[in-house]
Design an enzyme around this catalytic site. Structure first.
Site, mmCIF file in Angstrom:
data_model
loop_
_atom_site.group_PDB
_atom_site.id
_atom_site.type_symbol
_atom_site.label_atom_id
_atom_site.label_comp_id
_atom_site.label_asym_id
_atom_site.label_seq_id
_atom_site.Cartn_x
_atom_site.Cartn_y
_atom_site.Cartn_z
ATOM 1 N N ASP A 249 0.864 -1.178 0.000
ATOM 2 C CA ASP A 249 0.000 0.000 0.000
ATOM 3 C C ASP A 249 0.901 1.228 0.000
ATOM 4 O OD1 ASP A 249 -2.081 1.740 0.126
ATOM 5 O OD2 ASP A 249 -2.922 1.005 2.013
ATOM 6 N N ASP B 243 -2.662 2.248 -6.230
ATOM 7 C CA ASP B 243 -1.572 2.265 -5.250
ATOM 8 C C ASP B 243 -1.592 1.078 -4.296
ATOM 9 O OD1 ASP B 243 -3.949 3.081 -4.057
ATOM 10 O OD2 ASP B 243 -2.944 4.364 -2.604
ATOM 11 N N GLU B 244 -2.280 0.016 -4.644
ATOM 12 C CA GLU B 244 -2.438 -1.095 -3.709
ATOM 13 C C GLU B 244 -2.542 -2.407 -4.469
ATOM 14 O OE1 GLU B 244 -5.512 -2.290 -0.051
ATOM 15 O OE2 GLU B 244 -5.921 -0.559 -1.335
#
EC number: 2.7.7.7
Length: 496
Positions: free
Chosen positions: A11, A105-106
């Site tokens: 993350d 973003d993860e």
């Protein structure tokens, strides 16, 4: 549950804000808030410097301004975020063929599928190397969680924030999970948590102690059984590389309710173009166009039209969206508009590329026929009057087309690339700097200065460099003895 922590969850830390700080040297180390900047705007991401003032994601932007008035408030630049995301996802793909992106973003990664030995030390070494590679390539930091299941890996990455690594050692899961709120369990949102609270269940341990039968009685068979398994530490969900996207959509909430019909049509056309841009970036096409309208009284409606086949042609999507909005009454005010495409496919039907042109020709023919009918009528238009076009999509006004958004990129014929700090009263303020430069100088121009033009974000991701070489123009990463990243509050830990 695996016997080794070989499921990794990454993350990125305060992703949008951190990307803006990396791209804008003058903002590094300062509070940055990214989101909608109007009265109804919402915070998308706040940097850690802003979070100490109480600002967080999903907060009303007006409240964020009260809490942190001196922050830099920026509108999102998704093309920059996608550029960085592509680089990060590329690093993950080197670790394993099984990478499951959850957002820009993860992502989850199955390290065993990539040949990593099922040992705590081996998994931890991969996680540390990944953090170093991300910092070297992008200048950003990411938090890594490692565990024997997806649920626990995600919990570990939350504990690792910011800029750290946490490993949950197999056999310690229940000791860690038990005291946590039920909201830590995937799928438990506010409604489920409230139903459990009314039954006296607040923690993960209490959910497991309640038993499967009680949870099924409270929540239904599927949800109750799933919750009991996860609360008991059993999570057999695999890392899935290809998540099937069901739809692509974009929407905007407006600072003031839209009542002008031509403005509504223009916004729908603009949203349709943005939607197709995302559709093409995903390498997909779609068969059904959907328009979403939230009116002044918060009532929301959707209208959809299914085409003859899948398309990624912006003209086709725009025309379909226009037809749909023409059937919606908007005169009392519109708060939000959205355009989406569903029924996705991996191909397009070539004959659809001509559909928009055919429909425009039909509209023009109808317009000519109406003009001829008016001319032949005994009650034609008054001298000098023009007949109204059929459901036009207005061109953007000068005010709209020259609206400089804070944080967005520009280029000046004399001073080169920069970004908008703010605008108003006919002026726009620009800071001229680049990701690899020192903090730049600020200059002010007229909003219609012909030498100033919008631009695309400058590259933030660097080409590969030899191992350990610092990123040109980006903050160097301090790698200490033993290969661990020395970074502020970051670090690594093993939960045992």
């Amino acid at each position: 549950m695996r016997g080794a922590p070989t499921i990794l969850h990454l993350d990125m830390d305060a992703f949008y804000a951190a990307a803006e700080q990396a791209a804008k040297p003058s903002l590094r180390g300062k509070p940055v808030i990214v989101g909608g900047l109007g009265p109804r705007g919402v915070v998308s991401t706040a940097s850690y410097e802003a979070r100490v003032f109480g600002v967080h994601s999903a907060m009303a932007m007006a409240q964020a301004r009260r809490l942190c008035p001196n922050a830099a408030y920026l509108t999102p630049r998704f093309s920059l975020y996608r550029q960085v995301s592509d680089a990060v996802m590329g690093l993950l793909a080197r670790l394993s063929p099984l990478v499951e992106p959850l957002s820009l973003d993860e992502a989850f990664v199955d390290l065993e599928a990539g040949g990593v030995e099922p040992r705590l030390e081996a998994a931890r070494a991969v996680g540390e190397r990944l953090r170093r590679d991300i910092a070297a390539a992008t200048g950003l930091s990411g938090s890594v969680g490692l565990a024997g299941s997806k649920m626990l890996a995600k919990i570990a990455s939350e504990q690792a924030k910011p800029d750290g690594l946490v490993v949950i050692e197999p056999g310690t899961e229940m000791a860690l999970l038990g005291p946590m709120s039920v909201r830590a369990i995937p799928g438990v949102g506010p409604a489920t948590a409230e139903a459990l609270r009314r039954a006296g269940i607040h923690t993960v341990a209490e959910s497991a102690e309640a038993g499967e039968a009680e949870l099924v009685r409270l929540l239904g068979k599927a949800h109750g059984a799933s919750l009991f398994a996860l609360a008991s530490g059993r999570d057999e969900r695999p890392v899935v590389a290809d998540r099937d996207t069901k739809s692509v959509s974009v929407e905007d909430t407006f600072d003031e309710d839209l009542t002008d019909r031509s403005r509504v049509q223009f916004e729908v056309a603009r949203l349709a173009d943005r939607c197709v841009e995302r559709l093409r970036e995903a390498g997909r096409s779609g068969r059904t166009v959907v328009v979403k309208v939230r009116r002044y009284d918060f009532s929301t409606l959707t209208r959809s039209e299914t085409l003859r086949g899948p398309t990624d042609d912006p003209s086709v999507v725009r025309e379909a969206a226009r037809r749909l909005i023409d059937g919606v009454e908007t005169s009392e005010g519109v708060r939000l508009l959205g355009v989406g495409v569903t029924g996705l496919a991996d191909y397009t039907q070539e004959d659809l590329f001509a559909q928009a042109a055919m429909e425009r020709e039909a509209l023009e023919e109808a317009q000519r026929a109406r003009e001829e009918a008016v001319a032949a009528s005994d009650h034609g238009p008054a001298p000098g009057a023009e007949s109204a076009p059929l459901s036009p999509i207005s061109e953007p006004s000068a005010e709209l087309s020259r609206h400089w958004l804070p944080g967005h990129d520009v280029v000046h014929a004399e001073y080169g690339p920069g970004w908008v700090q703010g605008s108003g009263v006919g002026r726009v303020t620009v800071r001229f700097e680049q990701p690899w430069s020192a903090p730049g100088r600020v200059r002010t121009f007229a909003v219609d200065d012909p030498a100033l033009n919008p631009a695309e974000p400058l590259p933030l991701v660097r080409p590969e460099t030899p191992s350990g070489a610092p990123a040109a123009g980006l903050p160097a990463v301090d790698v200490g003895a033993g290969g661990e990243v020395a970074a502020g509050a970051g670090g690594s830990a093993v939960v045992s």
